[in-house]
Motif scaffolding. Structure first.
Motif, PDB file in Angstrom:
ATOM      1  N   PHE A  93       5.993 -10.345   1.726  1.00  8.80           N
ATOM      2  CA  PHE A  93       4.721 -10.931   2.146  1.00  8.80           C
ATOM      3  C   PHE A  93       3.577  -9.936   1.950  1.00  8.80           C
ATOM      4  CE2 PHE A  93       1.458 -11.660   5.363  1.00  8.80           C
ATOM      5  CZ  PHE A  93       1.086 -12.944   5.046  1.00  8.80           C
ATOM      6  N   VAL A  94       3.796  -8.689   2.399  1.00  9.19           N
ATOM      7  CA  VAL A  94       2.751  -7.675   2.249  1.00  9.19           C
ATOM      8  C   VAL A  94       2.452  -7.459   0.766  1.00  9.19           C
ATOM      9  CG1 VAL A  94       2.113  -5.280   2.679  1.00  9.19           C
ATOM     10  CG2 VAL A  94       3.398  -6.549   4.405  1.00  9.19           C
ATOM     11  N   LEU A  95       3.503  -7.379  -0.063  1.00 13.08           N
ATOM     12  CA  LEU A  95       3.289  -7.186  -1.492  1.00 13.08           C
ATOM     13  C   LEU A  95       2.542  -8.366  -2.112  1.00 13.08           C
ATOM     14  CD1 LEU A  95       6.602  -5.522  -2.664  1.00 13.08           C
ATOM     15  CD2 LEU A  95       4.309  -4.582  -2.895  1.00 13.08           C
ATOM     16  N   ALA A  96       2.813  -9.576  -1.621  1.00 15.13           N
ATOM     17  CA  ALA A  96       2.103 -10.752  -2.153  1.00 15.13           C
ATOM     18  C   ALA A  96       0.596 -10.583  -1.951  1.00 15.13           C
ATOM     19  CB  ALA A  96       2.601 -12.023  -1.476  1.00 15.13           C
ATOM     20  N   LEU A  97       0.205 -10.194  -0.735  1.00 22.43           N
ATOM     21  CA  LEU A  97      -1.231 -10.035  -0.468  1.00 22.43           C
ATOM     22  C   LEU A  97      -1.791  -8.817  -1.202  1.00 22.43           C
ATOM     23  CD1 LEU A  97      -1.768 -10.939   3.284  1.00 22.43           C
ATOM     24  CD2 LEU A  97      -1.424 -12.403   1.329  1.00 22.43           C
ATOM     25  N   LEU A  98      -1.031  -7.714  -1.198  1.00 22.26           N
ATOM     26  CA  LEU A  98      -1.506  -6.490  -1.846  1.00 22.26           C
ATOM     27  C   LEU A  98      -1.726  -6.714  -3.345  1.00 22.26           C
ATOM     28  CD1 LEU A  98      -2.090  -3.456  -1.950  1.00 22.26           C
ATOM     29  CD2 LEU A  98       0.361  -3.040  -2.027  1.00 22.26           C
ATOM     30  N   CYS A  99      -0.756  -7.335  -4.009  1.00 26.84           N
ATOM     31  CA  CYS A  99      -0.886  -7.558  -5.452  1.00 26.84           C
ATOM     32  C   CYS A  99      -2.019  -8.536  -5.762  1.00 26.84           C
ATOM     33  CB  CYS A  99       0.429  -8.071  -6.034  1.00 26.84           C
ATOM     34  SG  CYS A  99       1.737  -6.846  -5.997  1.00 26.84           S
ATOM     35  N   THR A 100      -2.229  -9.510  -4.876  1.00 22.95           N
ATOM     36  CA  THR A 100      -3.338 -10.438  -5.068  1.00 22.95           C
ATOM     37  C   THR A 100      -4.663  -9.673  -5.077  1.00 22.95           C
ATOM     38  OG1 THR A 100      -2.130 -12.190  -3.975  1.00 22.95           O
ATOM     39  CG2 THR A 100      -4.503 -12.471  -4.141  1.00 22.95           C
ATOM     40  N   ASP A 101      -4.847  -8.798  -4.080  1.00 25.48           N
ATOM     41  CA  ASP A 101      -6.097  -8.043  -4.023  1.00 25.48           C
ATOM     42  C   ASP A 101      -6.198  -7.031  -5.160  1.00 25.48           C
ATOM     43  OD1 ASP A 101      -7.588  -9.147  -1.910  1.00 25.48           O
ATOM     44  OD2 ASP A 101      -6.219  -8.269  -0.465  1.00 25.48           O
ATOM     45  N   LEU A 102      -5.065  -6.436  -5.525  1.00 28.33           N
ATOM     46  CA  LEU A 102      -5.079  -5.523  -6.674  1.00 28.33           C
ATOM     47  C   LEU A 102      -5.522  -6.252  -7.934  1.00 28.33           C
ATOM     48  CD1 LEU A 102      -1.870  -3.285  -6.407  1.00 28.33           C
ATOM     49  CD2 LEU A 102      -4.233  -2.498  -6.587  1.00 28.33           C
TER      50      LEU A 102
ATOM     51  N   PHE B 273      -3.453 -15.078   7.420  1.00 30.01           N
ATOM     52  CA  PHE B 273      -2.598 -14.149   6.675  1.00 30.01           C
ATOM     53  C   PHE B 273      -2.951 -12.703   7.016  1.00 30.01           C
ATOM     54  CE2 PHE B 273      -0.981 -16.883   2.863  1.00 30.01           C
ATOM     55  CZ  PHE B 273      -0.095 -17.498   3.721  1.00 30.01           C
ATOM     56  N   MET B 274      -4.251 -12.437   7.220  1.00 30.53           N
ATOM     57  CA  MET B 274      -4.642 -11.083   7.604  1.00 30.53           C
ATOM     58  C   MET B 274      -4.064 -10.754   8.984  1.00 30.53           C
ATOM     59  SD  MET B 274      -8.386  -9.287   7.773  1.00 30.53           S
ATOM     60  CE  MET B 274      -8.950  -9.683   6.142  1.00 30.53           C
ATOM     61  N   GLY B 275      -4.037 -11.762   9.855  1.00 27.01           N
ATOM     62  CA  GLY B 275      -3.413 -11.581  11.163  1.00 27.01           C
ATOM     63  C   GLY B 275      -1.943 -11.206  11.021  1.00 27.01           C
ATOM     64  N   LEU B 276      -1.272 -11.829  10.046  1.00 23.59           N
ATOM     65  CA  LEU B 276       0.130 -11.488   9.786  1.00 23.59           C
ATOM     66  C   LEU B 276       0.266 -10.032   9.327  1.00 23.59           C
ATOM     67  CD1 LEU B 276       1.436 -14.720   8.095  1.00 23.59           C
ATOM     68  CD2 LEU B 276       2.741 -13.419   9.762  1.00 23.59           C
ATOM     69  N   LEU B 277      -0.686  -9.595   8.487  1.00 19.89           N
ATOM     70  CA  LEU B 277      -0.668  -8.193   8.047  1.00 19.89           C
ATOM     71  C   LEU B 277      -0.775  -7.264   9.249  1.00 19.89           C
ATOM     72  CD1 LEU B 277      -2.873  -7.570   4.875  1.00 19.89           C
ATOM     73  CD2 LEU B 277      -0.408  -7.440   5.101  1.00 19.89           C
ATOM     74  N   LEU B 326       2.193  -1.567   4.038  1.00 19.55           N
ATOM     75  CA  LEU B 326       3.424  -1.254   3.312  1.00 19.55           C
ATOM     76  C   LEU B 326       3.892   0.171   3.637  1.00 19.55           C
ATOM     77  CD1 LEU B 326       5.146  -2.842   1.322  1.00 19.55           C
ATOM     78  CD2 LEU B 326       3.987  -1.652  -0.537  1.00 19.55           C
ATOM     79  N   ALA B 327       2.942   1.121   3.585  1.00 25.34           N
ATOM     80  CA  ALA B 327       3.301   2.518   3.851  1.00 25.34           C
ATOM     81  C   ALA B 327       3.799   2.681   5.283  1.00 25.34           C
ATOM     82  CB  ALA B 327       2.088   3.421   3.605  1.00 25.34           C
ATOM     83  N   MET B 328       3.199   1.937   6.200  1.00 22.28           N
ATOM     84  CA  MET B 328       3.596   2.032   7.608  1.00 22.28           C
ATOM     85  C   MET B 328       5.029   1.513   7.793  1.00 22.28           C
ATOM     86  SD  MET B 328       2.450   2.934  10.565  1.00 22.28           S
ATOM     87  CE  MET B 328       2.997   2.743  12.250  1.00 22.28           C
TER      88      MET B 328
END
Lengths: 325, 341
Positions: A93-102, B273-277, B326-328
């Motif tokens: 999930f985190v990668l999905a959002l990160l890659c989208t913004d990248l 989704f940001m809340g999920l992050l 991700l790093a966290m």
């Protein structure tokens, strides 16, 4: 009639990215690895693929770059999920959002640029067959490749020996480990190959069907791919059916807009999701203990039919494998 | 010494995120230092910018607080965007009944409650299907996000169409008297952050000081085990999802009342989704919700100035946030592996 033929041809073409992405997700999940980053992966790979093709003026380089990006993102999912045992859902999930913004940030210089694209290639002779020729053989190499990939992946997973190992790793990794199979390696291979297909799906948009790059180019296709794999019960042909069903309902929705029917477009556009959720809920209810005790009392062919409909998720989906445990 | 050990993972995560973001920034002509300066302080340079930041932080706070309850119950509520959207649509349905001279406060309260109920109902579908038909909450949640968006689009372009042309800019605005009152000349409506903070406090209390919260957490650890101990685990899981959906629906209603003053198609716009992050960053620990929500809101609101001041895209704040989370997650994993060894 002519319109219907053209619609069917368009349907085959526009399903290609979804088809590539779902098959990529399928391969990973049959080995037990969920790659939830699909939507972001597709965007980043599609963007990089376009940028590379734009710079080199060569479509093939673009596709190679896209496959590499998809594979790299999948490798990150693999490392964190398989080797470190982190929640694959969270990481994906985190990668999905990160890659989208990248993709939005790095792709900024390429927005609305016009670059190279896959060239149409009607297959000689076959393209002249009435109706069928137009529907199936008037496309470009990428779309043919997508069509051929379905039986190839289905055969690989269900019939080949490596496919047997792949499925085993997704179902009962400890049993395969006991027989000397390197579970971790099979999982890495599967998720990375799947990732490469997901990357190609992204490039299918930027270098073929939508030609060019804009923000959030996929419009959520990656999330839809994840849903269709579940809907298709982890079977290649049912997933393909799901892809075409989805695309067909989208096409009908846009047709109705033109014809000014009374059913609102937005309702039809979300109909596939409602259908998928309802079908899945009904199908899953069939595997509850109460229904199962009834099923053993019915004739054998019917039992097999039910077994086919209710085929469950790979048993070790999303679970890390610890040989010591 | 103990404090230093606790701070290890966050410190490593921040350094990694800064490093990775600097590398990404190096692809542009902008200097990394100036980009970070704008991102971290841009939202604080004028009262109107602080106001925009607060109006982003409030719905984010509601979502993250709600998610710390659904995560405690072991559920990935990826349907939160749809729950927020539906909350906005239903609150709009209430507000459209208002006629001049009506009691404004009554409409506000009913609209907020209706929004919360709608969000809860939307989450309830997810929870019931998960519990009784074993369909993954991630699948149903994502599917219902699309359905909610379709519902909202349908209302904007169908029944609530603007006279003349329907457009993505939304429905006809509500009458001025229904808008939540603002502080001074800013865009901050006092009620929005106030509701968010009250809900956070309430959830904090529920989760960490009541039997109910304990049972929710137990059901999240293991449903069969907690059932054997006499905990109504199924009910607690469903309730936790309902509570999270209600918070998201409330956030949607507040967006209608205090920010857009109309129904816009993409009301949730990634806030869920940001809340999920945020929830993943803090391991869904409700004690850290407020500070991290504030950080994310500052970064997001600050980066909006980047295209104008440094001609780079504002999505870099999302890049930083993504790398940070991700790093966290990775740093936490490494530290726990090392401690086990």
């Amino acid at each position: 009639m002519d319109q219907l033929v053209l619609d069917l041809a368009a349907l085959i073409a526009m399903s290609t990215p979804l088809l590539l992405a779902t098959l990529g997700v399928l391969i990973g999940e049959r080995a037990g690895v969920i790659n939830l980053s699909v939507d972001g992966s597709m965007l980043l790979a599609g963007m990089v693929g376009f940028a590379v093709a734009f710079t080199t003026q060569n479509v093939v380089f673009g596709f190679v770059a896209a496959a590499v990006v998809g594979a790299l993102v999948a490798a990150v999912v693999g490392y964190l999920g398989i080797s470190l045992g982190l929640s694959q859902t969270a990481v994906g999930f985190v990668l999905a959002l990160l890659c989208t913004d990248l993709s939005s940030f790095l792709g900024n210089p390429y927005v609305q640029q016009s670059g190279p694209a896959v060239v149409a290639w009607p297959i000689p002779v076959l393209a002249d067959i009435p109706i069928l020729g137009t529907i199936l053989f008037h496309h470009d190499p990428l779309i043919y490749a997508g069509l051929l990939l379905v039986p190839a992946v289905a055969w690989y997973i269900e019939r080949s020996r490596p496919g047997l190992i792949l499925r085993g790793v997704g179902e009962r990794p400890e049993a395969l480990y006991a027989r000397g199979i390197d579970v971790v390696r099979v999982r890495y291979t599967a998720v990375i190959i799947g990732g490469a297909l997901i990357g190609l799906a992204g490039a299918a948009y930027t270098l073929d069907l939508k030609q060019g790059w804009t923000y959030r180019h996929t419009a959520g296709t990656g999330w839809i791919a994840l849903a269709i794999v579940i809907f298709g019960a982890w079977k290649a042909y049912r997933i393909t059916f799901g892809c075409y069903l989805y695309a067909a309902l989208q096409t009908i929705a846009s047709r109705m807009q033109v014809n000014d029917w009374n059913v609102p477009t937005q309702v039809l556009q979300v109909a596939p999701f409602v259908v998928m959720i309802v079908v899945l809920a009904v199908v899953n209810s069939l595997s509850t203990p109460a229904v199962q005790t009834w099923i053993v009392t019915i004739p054998a062919p019917m039992q097999r039919l039910f077994a086919y409909i209710t085929s469950p998720a790979p048993a070790s989906l999303g679970k890390p494998f610890d040989p010591a445990g | 010494m103990n404090n230093l050990r606790l701070a290890r993972a966050p410190l490593i995560a921040i350094l990694v995120a800064l490093l990775m973001t600097t590398i990404v920034l190096a692809t542009t002509d902008a200097e990394a230092i100036s980009a970070f300066t704008v991102m971290f302080s841009g939202a604080l340079t004028s009262p109107s910018r602080v106001a925009d930041m607060v109006m982003l932080a409030a719905p984010l706070l509601l979502c993250a607080a709600g998610l710390s309850i659904s995560f405690a119950a072991g559920q990935y509520n990826l349907g939160i965007e749809g729950q927020m959207t539906v909350g906005g649509v239903i609150s709009m349905a209430v507000l459209r009944q208002y006629a001049d001279g009506g009691n404004v406060a009554v409409y506000w309260i009913i609209a907020l409650l209706a929004g919360a109920l709608a969000g809860a109902a939307w989450a309830g579908v997810v929870a019931l299907l998960k519990q009784y038909t074993r369909v993954s909450e991630i699948f149903v949640g994502l599917g219902l996000n699309f359905v909610a968006l379709g519902f909202s689009l349908y209302m904007v372009f169908g029944p609530w169409k603007r006279p003349g042309v329907a457009s993505m800019s939304g429905t006809e605005p509500l009458p001025d008297s229904l808008w939540l009152p603002v502080i001074g000349t800013t865009r901050v409506t006092l009620i929005t952050p106030l509701v968010a903070v009250i809900v956070l406090a309430l959830f904090w209390f529920l989760l960490r000081a009541t039997q109910w919260g304990l049972e929710v957490r137990a059901s999240g650890l293991s449903q069969p085990a907690s059932r054997r101990l006499g905990v109504p685990a199924v009910r607690r899981m469903i309730q936790a999802m309902l509570v999270c959906g209600a918070a998201a629906g409330l956030a949607g209603a507040l967006q209608v009342l205090g920010v857009y003053h109309a129904l816009v198609p993409n009301l949730a716009s990634g806030i869920g989704f940001m809340g999920l992050l945020v929830a993943l960053l803090i391991n869904a620990d409700i004690r850290f919700v407020a500070p991290l929500v504030l950080l994310f809101a500052v970064l997001t609101a600050g980066s909006i100035q980047l295209p104008l001041s440094l001609s780079i895209d504002s999505s870099i704040s999302g890049v930083f946030q993504g790398f940070l989370v991700l790093a966290m997650i990775v740093a936490r994993a490494f530290i726990s592996i090392k401690e086990r060894a």
